[in-house]
Scaffold this motif. Structure first.
Motif, PDB file in Angstrom:
ATOM      1  N   ALA A   1      14.862  17.664  54.731  1.00  0.00           N
ATOM      2  CA  ALA A   1      14.259  16.786  53.717  1.00  0.00           C
ATOM      3  C   ALA A   1      13.162  17.548  52.983  1.00  0.00           C
ATOM      4  CB  ALA A   1      13.675  15.556  54.380  1.00  0.00           C
ATOM      5  N   PRO A   2      13.217  17.590  51.652  1.00  0.00           N
ATOM      6  CA  PRO A   2      12.197  18.312  50.892  1.00  0.00           C
ATOM      7  C   PRO A   2      10.879  17.538  50.767  1.00  0.00           C
ATOM      8  CG  PRO A   2      13.775  17.330  49.405  1.00  0.00           C
ATOM      9  CD  PRO A   2      14.283  17.047  50.780  1.00  0.00           C
ATOM     10  N   LYS A   3      10.920  16.220  51.042  1.00  0.00           N
ATOM     11  CA  LYS A   3       9.710  15.395  50.919  1.00  0.00           C
ATOM     12  C   LYS A   3       9.902  14.113  51.730  1.00  0.00           C
ATOM     13  CE  LYS A   3      11.241  12.830  46.861  1.00  0.00           C
ATOM     14  NZ  LYS A   3      10.864  12.311  45.536  1.00  0.00           N
ATOM     15  N   ASN A   4       8.838  13.344  51.855  1.00  0.00           N
ATOM     16  CA  ASN A   4       8.934  12.042  52.525  1.00  0.00           C
ATOM     17  C   ASN A   4       9.682  11.061  51.617  1.00  0.00           C
ATOM     18  OD1 ASN A   4       7.328  13.145  54.493  1.00  0.00           O
ATOM     19  ND2 ASN A   4       5.470  12.061  53.888  1.00  0.00           N
ATOM     20  N   PHE A   5      10.574  10.278  52.208  1.00  0.00           N
ATOM     21  CA  PHE A   5      11.209   9.202  51.441  1.00  0.00           C
ATOM     22  C   PHE A   5      11.815   8.182  52.404  1.00  0.00           C
ATOM     23  CE2 PHE A   5      14.513  12.403  51.932  1.00  0.00           C
ATOM     24  CZ  PHE A   5      15.674  11.689  52.194  1.00  0.00           C
ATOM     25  N   LEU A   6      12.041   6.989  51.856  1.00  0.00           N
ATOM     26  CA  LEU A   6      12.616   5.895  52.632  1.00  0.00           C
ATOM     27  C   LEU A   6      14.078   5.716  52.252  1.00  0.00           C
ATOM     28  CD1 LEU A   6       9.776   3.231  52.336  1.00  0.00           C
ATOM     29  CD2 LEU A   6      10.414   4.471  54.410  1.00  0.00           C
ATOM     30  N   ILE A   7      14.907   5.379  53.241  1.00  0.00           N
ATOM     31  CA  ILE A   7      16.314   5.077  52.941  1.00  0.00           C
ATOM     32  C   ILE A   7      16.660   3.732  53.566  1.00  0.00           C
ATOM     33  CG2 ILE A   7      17.038   7.477  52.798  1.00  0.00           C
ATOM     34  CD1 ILE A   7      18.227   7.161  55.604  1.00  0.00           C
ATOM     35  N   GLU A   8      17.529   3.019  52.893  1.00  0.00           N
ATOM     36  CA  GLU A   8      17.969   1.724  53.411  1.00  0.00           C
ATOM     37  C   GLU A   8      19.322   1.880  54.082  1.00  0.00           C
ATOM     38  OE1 GLU A   8      19.205  -2.836  52.057  1.00  0.00           O
ATOM     39  OE2 GLU A   8      18.453  -1.410  50.549  1.00  0.00           O
ATOM     40  N   ASP A   9      19.432   1.271  55.266  1.00  0.00           N
ATOM     41  CA  ASP A   9      20.728   1.205  55.950  1.00  0.00           C
ATOM     42  C   ASP A   9      21.412  -0.064  55.438  1.00  0.00           C
ATOM     43  OD1 ASP A   9      22.891   0.935  57.617  1.00  0.00           O
ATOM     44  OD2 ASP A   9      21.828   1.598  59.415  1.00  0.00           O
ATOM     45  N   HIS A  10      22.218   0.085  54.387  1.00  0.00           N
ATOM     46  CA  HIS A  10      22.840  -1.075  53.741  1.00  0.00           C
ATOM     47  C   HIS A  10      23.710  -1.874  54.701  1.00  0.00           C
ATOM     48  CE1 HIS A  10      21.466  -0.134  49.674  1.00  0.00           C
ATOM     49  NE2 HIS A  10      21.745   1.140  49.926  1.00  0.00           N
ATOM     50  N   ALA A  11      24.483  -1.173  55.518  1.00  0.00           N
ATOM     51  CA  ALA A  11      25.379  -1.860  56.453  1.00  0.00           C
ATOM     52  C   ALA A  11      24.574  -2.700  57.444  1.00  0.00           C
ATOM     53  CB  ALA A  11      26.247  -0.849  57.194  1.00  0.00           C
ATOM     54  N   ALA A  12      23.478  -2.111  57.967  1.00  0.00           N
ATOM     55  CA  ALA A  12      22.637  -2.841  58.920  1.00  0.00           C
ATOM     56  C   ALA A  12      21.941  -4.024  58.240  1.00  0.00           C
ATOM     57  CB  ALA A  12      21.610  -1.907  59.537  1.00  0.00           C
ATOM     58  N   SER A  13      21.523  -3.829  56.996  1.00  0.00           N
ATOM     59  CA  SER A  13      20.877  -4.911  56.251  1.00  0.00           C
ATOM     60  C   SER A  13      21.846  -6.070  56.037  1.00  0.00           C
ATOM     61  CB  SER A  13      20.366  -4.410  54.900  1.00  0.00           C
ATOM     62  OG  SER A  13      19.341  -3.451  55.064  1.00  0.00           O
ATOM     63  N   LEU A  14      23.068  -5.735  55.643  1.00  0.00           N
ATOM     64  CA  LEU A  14      24.089  -6.770  55.432  1.00  0.00           C
ATOM     65  C   LEU A  14      24.413  -7.501  56.730  1.00  0.00           C
ATOM     66  CD1 LEU A  14      26.545  -4.925  52.996  1.00  0.00           C
ATOM     67  CD2 LEU A  14      25.041  -6.855  52.448  1.00  0.00           C
ATOM     68  N   GLN A  15      24.452  -6.749  57.827  1.00  0.00           N
ATOM     69  CA  GLN A  15      24.722  -7.351  59.129  1.00  0.00           C
ATOM     70  C   GLN A  15      23.631  -8.340  59.514  1.00  0.00           C
ATOM     71  OE1 GLN A  15      27.358  -7.184  61.045  1.00  0.00           O
ATOM     72  NE2 GLN A  15      26.480  -8.371  62.742  1.00  0.00           N
ATOM     73  N   LYS A  16      22.372  -7.951  59.274  1.00  0.00           N
ATOM     74  CA  LYS A  16      21.248  -8.828  59.581  1.00  0.00           C
ATOM     75  C   LYS A  16      21.284 -10.104  58.728  1.00  0.00           C
ATOM     76  CE  LYS A  16      18.732  -6.958  62.829  1.00  0.00           C
ATOM     77  NZ  LYS A  16      18.462  -7.693  64.096  1.00  0.00           N
ATOM     78  N   LYS A  17      21.650  -9.946  57.466  1.00  0.00           N
ATOM     79  CA  LYS A  17      21.756 -11.103  56.579  1.00  0.00           C
ATOM     80  C   LYS A  17      22.853 -12.050  57.059  1.00  0.00           C
ATOM     81  CE  LYS A  17      20.076  -8.868  52.322  1.00  0.00           C
ATOM     82  NZ  LYS A  17      19.052  -9.857  51.905  1.00  0.00           N
ATOM     83  N   ALA A  18      23.987 -11.448  57.461  1.00  0.00           N
ATOM     84  CA  ALA A  18      25.101 -12.261  57.953  1.00  0.00           C
ATOM     85  C   ALA A  18      24.705 -13.017  59.222  1.00  0.00           C
ATOM     86  CB  ALA A  18      26.317 -11.375  58.226  1.00  0.00           C
TER      87      ALA A  18
END
Length: 266
Positions: A16-33
């Motif tokens: 990683a060249p710098k700090n950044f945040l990433i979203e786990d879309h699959a996990a987010s969708l699972q939590k919503k479901a």
């Protein structure tokens, strides 16, 4: 610019060249479901249905009953022809189809108020338990229960024991069972008539409120925040020769997106 695919082998180390945040879309969708699924289905309970049926019974029985309501006891009973003229209005007030033969049985017993009371007694015992339109659909909620909301007052309570409610078919069977102690003194002819009328008058008083259930499910989804991973500058995302897995792919695609945004800006 490298197009990463699940199962590919990394051709070089990628950090990683710098700090950044990433979203786990699959996990987010699972939590919503999961949040949506945890919401209890909302069922509306029509407590006023029983009273409406009672009113229909009284209004219907009043039509021929007035013909027998004589001020002078020496006056003769109304003739069969006079009674049959009131049959269409009787059926309309009652809200069900009444045959000529059934009406003749009621005529035989002079449209006794006792018949009405016995109908009401049986119907009250069944509708006070609750009759649901689709019991098979209701029982799918047995693992979490339902929210039962009273129409008119909006009063709401959680119900966990769902087998107690009757399906329309079960309700019809219960008419004869509940009617046994009430009708034991009546003739077979009158018992069958009252049972038949009660089965026709029965209606569901529990209904799934799809719109309210969906609204609450959507509201629960919106409360779920995205699941994010913090990537630190210098963190090894994948090493040369390592096979790309799900988490690698999420991180690599997020990194690629960061680079593409930077290039577009430049």
């Amino acid at each position: 610019t490298y197009a990463f695919k699940l199962g590919d082998v990394a051709k070089r180390d990628i950090k990683a060249p710098k700090n950044f945040l990433i979203e786990d879309h699959a996990a987010s969708l699972q939590k919503k479901a999961e949040a949506r699924e945890a919401i209890k289905a909302v069922y509306d309970y029509d407590t006023e249905l029983l009273q409406r049926i009672f009113t229909n019974i009284d209004s219907a029985m009043k039509i021929p009953g007035e013909l027998f309501d004589k001020t002078n006891q020496r006056d003769p009973d109304p003739t069969l022809a006079m009674i049959l003229e009131s049959l269409p209005a009787f059926g309309e007030k009652l809200g069900i189809e009444v045959s000529r033969d059934d009406y003749l049985i009621l005529y035989k017993f002079k449209f006794s108020s006792d018949i009405s009371e016995k109908k009401k007694n049986i119907l009250e015992k069944i509708l006070s338990v609750g009759v649901v339109v689709n019991k098979e659909l209701l029982l799918k909620e047995e693992h979490k229960g339902i929210s039962l909301r009273t129409i008119g007052t909006g009063e709401e309570r959680t119900v966990n024991i769902l087998k107690a409610f009757y399906s329309p078919e079960q309700a019809k069977l219960m008419v004869r069972i509940e009617g046994q102690p009430v009708l034991k003194a009546n003739s077979h002819e009158l018992t069958n008539l009252i049972v038949d009328f009660c089965q026709k008058l029965l209606q569901p008083n529990l209904f799934l409120n799809k719109n309210e259930t969906a609204r609450r499910g959507k509201e629960a989804e919106e409360q779920i925040k995205p699941i994010l991973y913090q990537i630190i500058a210098g963190e090894m995302i994948i090493r040369e020769g390592e096979r790309i897995g799900n988490i690698h792919l999420i991180k690599l695609n997020a990194l690629k997106e960061q680079v593409e945004k930077k290039n577009l800006f430049l």
